[in-house]
Each structure stands twice: as C-alpha cells, then as structure tokens.
Design a protein around this motif. Structure first.
Motif, PDB file in Angstrom:
ATOM      1  N   MET A 140      -4.705 -32.133  21.055  1.00  0.00           N
ATOM      2  CA  MET A 140      -3.680 -32.434  21.812  1.00  0.00           C
ATOM      3  C   MET A 140      -2.703 -31.709  21.267  1.00  0.00           C
ATOM      4  N   THR A 141      -1.684 -31.434  22.038  1.00  0.00           N
ATOM      5  CA  THR A 141      -0.459 -30.720  21.612  1.00  0.00           C
ATOM      6  C   THR A 141       0.273 -31.931  21.148  1.00  0.00           C
ATOM      7  N   ALA A 142       1.696 -31.655  20.618  1.00  0.00           N
ATOM      8  CA  ALA A 142       2.646 -32.619  20.085  1.00  0.00           C
ATOM      9  C   ALA A 142       3.197 -33.131  21.393  1.00  0.00           C
ATOM     10  N   THR A 143       3.379 -32.453  22.544  1.00  0.00           N
ATOM     11  CA  THR A 143       4.254 -32.625  23.693  1.00  0.00           C
ATOM     12  C   THR A 143       3.398 -33.322  24.554  1.00  0.00           C
ATOM     13  N   ASP A 144       1.892 -33.475  24.343  1.00  0.00           N
ATOM     14  CA  ASP A 144       1.031 -34.327  25.461  1.00  0.00           C
ATOM     15  C   ASP A 144       1.473 -35.900  25.581  1.00  0.00           C
ATOM     16  N   THR A 145       1.533 -36.142  26.643  1.00  0.00           N
ATOM     17  CA  THR A 145       1.906 -37.592  26.996  1.00  0.00           C
ATOM     18  C   THR A 145       0.487 -38.523  27.593  1.00  0.00           C
ATOM     19  N   ASP A 146      -0.518 -37.525  27.947  1.00  0.00           N
ATOM     20  CA  ASP A 146      -1.661 -38.192  28.798  1.00  0.00           C
ATOM     21  C   ASP A 146      -2.829 -37.398  28.126  1.00  0.00           C
ATOM     22  N   VAL A 147      -3.476 -38.187  27.412  1.00  0.00           N
ATOM     23  CA  VAL A 147      -4.846 -37.499  26.726  1.00  0.00           C
ATOM     24  C   VAL A 147      -6.265 -38.532  27.156  1.00  0.00           C
ATOM     25  N   LYS A 148      -7.271 -37.798  26.960  1.00  0.00           N
ATOM     26  CA  LYS A 148      -8.657 -38.458  26.906  1.00  0.00           C
ATOM     27  C   LYS A 148      -9.206 -38.315  25.615  1.00  0.00           C
ATOM     28  N   VAL A 149      -9.712 -39.324  25.121  1.00  0.00           N
ATOM     29  CA  VAL A 149     -10.536 -39.501  23.895  1.00  0.00           C
ATOM     30  C   VAL A 149     -11.937 -39.779  24.280  1.00  0.00           C
ATOM     31  N   ARG A 150     -12.747 -38.925  23.820  1.00  0.00           N
ATOM     32  CA  ARG A 150     -14.175 -38.825  24.006  1.00  0.00           C
ATOM     33  C   ARG A 150     -14.929 -39.431  23.038  1.00  0.00           C
ATOM     34  N   THR A 151     -15.768 -40.398  23.443  1.00  0.00           N
ATOM     35  CA  THR A 151     -16.787 -40.868  22.420  1.00  0.00           C
ATOM     36  C   THR A 151     -18.174 -40.764  23.032  1.00  0.00           C
ATOM     37  N   ASP A 152     -19.281 -40.991  22.165  1.00  0.00           N
ATOM     38  CA  ASP A 152     -20.736 -41.276  22.628  1.00  0.00           C
ATOM     39  C   ASP A 152     -20.900 -42.397  22.218  1.00  0.00           C
ATOM     40  N   ILE A 153     -21.777 -43.250  22.665  1.00  0.00           N
ATOM     41  CA  ILE A 153     -22.332 -44.344  22.249  1.00  0.00           C
ATOM     42  C   ILE A 153     -23.980 -43.967  22.202  1.00  0.00           C
ATOM     43  N   ARG A 154     -24.302 -43.925  21.044  1.00  0.00           N
ATOM     44  CA  ARG A 154     -25.947 -43.479  20.709  1.00  0.00           C
ATOM     45  C   ARG A 154     -26.606 -44.607  20.543  1.00  0.00           C
ATOM     46  N   GLN A 155     -27.595 -44.702  21.381  1.00  0.00           N
ATOM     47  CA  GLN A 155     -28.757 -45.729  21.330  1.00  0.00           C
ATOM     48  C   GLN A 155     -29.895 -45.030  20.921  1.00  0.00           C
ATOM     49  N   THR A 156     -30.662 -45.956  20.075  1.00  0.00           N
ATOM     50  CA  THR A 156     -31.945 -45.470  19.696  1.00  0.00           C
ATOM     51  C   THR A 156     -32.878 -45.442  20.802  1.00  0.00           C
ATOM     52  N   GLY A 157     -33.672 -44.543  20.849  1.00  0.00           N
ATOM     53  CA  GLY A 157     -34.675 -44.268  21.990  1.00  0.00           C
ATOM     54  C   GLY A 157     -33.809 -43.970  23.419  1.00  0.00           C
ATOM     55  N   GLY A 158     -32.874 -43.585  23.426  1.00  0.00           N
ATOM     56  CA  GLY A 158     -32.145 -43.326  24.954  1.00  0.00           C
ATOM     57  C   GLY A 158     -31.276 -42.116  24.756  1.00  0.00           C
ATOM     58  N   LYS A 159     -30.742 -41.936  25.929  1.00  0.00           N
ATOM     59  CA  LYS A 159     -29.910 -40.758  25.861  1.00  0.00           C
ATOM     60  C   LYS A 159     -28.449 -41.508  25.442  1.00  0.00           C
ATOM     61  N   PRO A 160     -27.723 -40.539  24.687  1.00  0.00           N
ATOM     62  CA  PRO A 160     -26.286 -41.214  24.577  1.00  0.00           C
ATOM     63  C   PRO A 160     -25.577 -41.380  25.607  1.00  0.00           C
ATOM     64  N   VAL A 161     -24.528 -42.437  25.952  1.00  0.00           N
ATOM     65  CA  VAL A 161     -23.718 -42.816  27.026  1.00  0.00           C
ATOM     66  C   VAL A 161     -22.452 -42.497  26.499  1.00  0.00           C
ATOM     67  N   SER A 162     -21.685 -41.863  27.589  1.00  0.00           N
ATOM     68  CA  SER A 162     -20.396 -41.403  27.158  1.00  0.00           C
ATOM     69  C   SER A 162     -19.397 -42.442  27.432  1.00  0.00           C
ATOM     70  N   LEU A 163     -18.599 -42.563  26.528  1.00  0.00           N
ATOM     71  CA  LEU A 163     -17.395 -43.746  26.562  1.00  0.00           C
ATOM     72  C   LEU A 163     -15.966 -43.032  26.462  1.00  0.00           C
ATOM     73  N   ASP A 164     -15.374 -42.997  27.356  1.00  0.00           N
ATOM     74  CA  ASP A 164     -14.022 -42.165  27.277  1.00  0.00           C
ATOM     75  C   ASP A 164     -12.813 -42.903  27.672  1.00  0.00           C
ATOM     76  N   TYR A 165     -11.696 -42.786  26.758  1.00  0.00           N
ATOM     77  CA  TYR A 165     -10.502 -43.622  26.991  1.00  0.00           C
ATOM     78  C   TYR A 165      -9.517 -42.467  27.304  1.00  0.00           C
ATOM     79  N   TYR A 166      -8.648 -42.972  28.452  1.00  0.00           N
ATOM     80  CA  TYR A 166      -7.493 -42.416  28.829  1.00  0.00           C
ATOM     81  C   TYR A 166      -6.285 -42.943  28.367  1.00  0.00           C
ATOM     82  N   LEU A 167      -5.427 -42.368  27.722  1.00  0.00           N
ATOM     83  CA  LEU A 167      -4.250 -42.793  27.044  1.00  0.00           C
ATOM     84  C   LEU A 167      -2.889 -42.306  27.558  1.00  0.00           C
TER      85      LEU A 167
END
Lengths: 226, 238
Positions: A140-167
C-alpha cells in the motif's frame, strides 16, 4: 491442536524515507501512539496482530476448545469487533434498499446484523481454529485509504481457502468493512436475501427475521450476546 | 456397491426432475440471476435430503476413521490427477506460466510425490490452482446464464453446466476401463470432497437467513472471484 501464524512478506509504508523524515515520522508516530493508540497501526499489521492474539487465546483456552460458545462470543466481541465498521457493513448488505430505511431502522438492522456476524465468526473460529494462517504479500502507499489484506487458511489435506479483509481508513483508524471467504463476501452475500425480505415484508420484516434468526441461535447454543 | 447406486440413480433422478418442473417451474421471487428459482429450490431440497441421509453421514464417518496423513494423501491424489486439465485450462485462458507450473506439479508430484500422494510441488513453491472449463468460458467472455441447481452436482450456472460436461469428459477417472474401480474411485473422491466441507456446514447454518439463497449467492460470488483468479473488482451497489 496446533495454531500458529507465519508471515511470508512484510511491507511497511514509509520504510525507505530519509533519516530526517524518519525522525519526523518517529516523533509523529509517538504523538499518534499517545493519542490514538493501536488505531493508527498499518492495516496488515493490525490483522496480523489481532488474529495472532485471538488464535493464541483459543489455543490456550480449554473451555473454548471444548466448545464453550459463550466464551468464544465474548472473545470475538472484545478482541475482533472493535476493528469492524458495522454501519458500513450494514449499508453494503442493504445495498440500495438502505435508502428505504429510517435512521432508527438502520440502527436496528445494524445491531441485529452485528450479532449475526459475531455468531458466524465465532462458529468459524471454533470450526477452523486448527488451521494455519498465511499472510500474502501486502502493498500500500501512504495515501491509500481503502485496502485489501489477503490471507490463506491452510488446511491439512485440502486446498487453502482464501480469507481476505477489506479495510477503510477512518477517523478511528483502519476498520474492516468486508470479509471474503473463498472469494465470497460475508457481507454482500446477504444483499439479495435482505432485498427479498424487504420486498415481501418491509424493513421491519427484515429486522424481525434477523431477530428471530439470532434468537434461534440463542436457543440452539444457549448463549446470549449483550 | 456400485450397481445399486447406478440403479438408484437415474430413475429416481428423472422422477425428481419431472416432479420439480411440474411443481415449481414458474414460482420465482423475481431475482434476475435465478429465473428458475422454483425448480432450483425443489432440486436443492432433493440434494439436501440426499446429503443428510447418505453423503454427510458417510463423510463424517470417513473423516472420523481415517488418520490425517491418509486423508491428506487421498486429497492430494485426486488433486494431482486434476492438475493436468487445470494446466490445460490455464493454457486456454492465456496463462502459459500458470499452465507450465501446473504441468510441473503433475511431474513432481507423480514421481517424487509417490503417485501424487504427497504434494511435494506446493512445498517447492508451485502453487495449486483451481481452474475448470466453466471458468475458461467465463474468461473468454461468456456470461453466467441462469443459476441452476443440478441433481447430485448441486449449484451451477448454465455456463458452468456446459463446462461441467467437458470437465467430466476430461476427468481421468472417466477413462478407467474397469467399472468397479472407476466407480469406487468416484465415490471416494465425492466423499473426500464432502468431508473437506464438513466444518463449513455449521458456519453456513449459523450465518444464513435462507440457506438456499445463501448458498446460491455464495456460489455466484465465488465463481466470479475464480474467473478473475481472486482479483475480481468489487461489485457496485446497483
């Protein structure tokens, strides 16, 4: 049960500034730290800290692990909710229907919607607590006021599931206004159900449905939220 | 085990589809994305019933009985045989880099990963993708078409139903000659996939005002996100 957080990359706005500006931002930072506390934390750092703290508590708390939903709800209420902007979330879920609501009705919808999301979040926290969270690269840049933080939830034996936050940056610091699980927004997913409910039985009908839904959750889990 | 399943399959389904069309063909709530909602709700009810009666209990047992490494192995195995056509779809979508990575995954996991049982490629940084023909058509500009709930397969759109037909043709399991092996592997894959979704059940129950609509809207959002490889622009408030 294993729970931990790892980070893949880290980015801090303003990292490459000159020494002089560095000292200035340090002083400014101190000032803001005193006045605003954690509210001025960078959005990715905030998500990282909060999820780290919450998972830490879940990991240590035997009651939560054995399914004490009252305790889980309190944890969500105290640790997670202060970082959410429920007014904005309610507006997003109502979409254009928001215009039809009086201010009192909007407050009621927001209150009930908040409870519903607390329940959902608590349930997800207990069901998925043994998963590993991977933080994806964040820019992000210092002037951004709307951002998306991306995470992955990794599970054993499965595909990771994305969990994203908008702030969004507000006067009270960064606030989450939407959460996407596997690309589906937990907030706008309600839009068509809400619109349908309002068409059929009006804004008060929607409020009654939400109340009934939250009550049925109370009965099922024998818990209450303040 | 396979013969009774097939006998049960088509006649029952045919009856259910006809009944659904007759009962709910025109009942809709006017949602433009879901013009055959009446039919879909009946089909959804049928799938839910089947899930509650057979699939979910079996998936629960499967999840409870198998040790985690075995479950991981099963999921990885089916993931590996799917990776080849995921690569083909990435190529069709104009993403040769991703396609190469998918083929690399197949090579590494089929050898070093012992027939795909261990996902060595992910540890090497070759990320697992999720692609299918429905997404490829979407990438090429095809719209969703109406939302459809298919018997057994569940939520799709008209576009994704066409994609599903190709996905099934491309499915490596479809090319196994021995009928009982083929069907056993299909059942195993179905149960393994269902078991992965068990934790989500309770969350959806907690969240949904109307479970049918919640799943429909979640499906449509997810497909939109997948077509954009996770970078879909936010939907405006219309």
């Amino acid at each position: 049960m294993t729970l931990w957080c790892t980070e893949t990359t880290q980015h801090r706005p303003g990292m490459h500034k000159t020494m002089k500006r560095g000292i200035f931002s340090l002083l400014a930072g101190l000032f803001f730290a005193v006045t605003a506390g954690a509210a001025e934390m960078a959005p990715d750092a905030m998500i990282k800290t909060v999820s780290g703290e919450v998972l830490d508590i879940v990991r240590k708390d035997k009651d939560i692990q054995s399914g004490n939903s009252q305790k889980t709800l309190e944890l969500v209420e105290n640790k997670i909710l202060p970082h959410f902007d429920f007014k904005r979330m309610t507006q997003l879920a109502l979409g254009r229907e928001a215009r039809k609501a009086t201010p009192q009705q909007l407050d009621s919808v927001a209150g009930e919607f908040r409870n519903l999301l607390v329940r959902t979040y608590s349930k997800a926290l207990t069901e998925f607590s043994d998963r590993e969270i991977i933080f994806k690269p964040f820019k992000m840049t210092a002037t951004d006021t709307d951002v998306k933080v991306r995470t992955d939830i990794r599970q054993t034996g499965g595909k990771p599931v994305s969990l994203d936050y908008y702030l969004e940056k507000t006067a009270a610091g960064w606030k989450v206004y939407d959460v996407e699980v596997a690309g589906a927004s937990l907030v706008t997913n309600y839009r068509s159900s809400f619109a349908h409910e309002i068409q059929v039985s009006g804004m008060d009908g929607l409020i009654r449905s939400l109340q009934a839904k939250n009550k049925s959750g109370d009965a099922a889990g024998a818990v209450k939220i303040k | 085990m396979t013969a009774p399943i097939r006998r049960f399959g088509f006649r029952q389904l045919f009856v259910a589809v006809v009944a659904a069309l007759a009962m709910g063909g025109c009942a809709t709530s006017g949602n433009p994305k879901d013009p055959i909602e009446g039919f879909n709700r009946v089909m959804y009810g049928f799938n839910e019933g089947l899930d509650a009666a057979i699939i979910r209990p079996v998936a629960k047992g499967y999840d409870a009985v198998l040790p985690t490494p075995v479950r991981t192995g099963v999921t990885n195995f089916f993931g590996n045989i799917a990776d080849f056509f995921i690569g083909v779809n990435n190529l069709l979508q104009g993403k040769p880099g991703d396609a190469a990575s998918d083929l690399g995954r197949v090579l590494v996991n089929s050898t070093a990963g012992i027939f795909g049982l261990i996902d060595v490629a992910s540890d090497m940084g070759l990320e697992k993708h999720e692609e299918d023909f429905g997404q490829t058509f979407g990438r090429w500009g095809a719209g969703n078409g109406a939302y459809v709930v298919l018997p057994l397969f569940g939520p799709r759109t008209v576009r994704d139903t066409v994609g599903l037909v190709l996905d099934m043709k491309a499915d490596p399991l479809a090319h196994i000659d021995d009928v009982s092996t083929r069907n056993s592997l299909r059942v195993l894959r179905l149960i393994d996939n269902r078991a992965d979704l068990l934790p989500a059940d309770k969350v959806i129950e907690e969240a949904a005002l109307d479970k049918y609509a919640y799943i429909r809207d979640g499906y449509l959002q997810r497909r939109r996100s997948l077509i954009h490889d996770g970078n879909a622009p936010r939907e405006a408030i219309e």
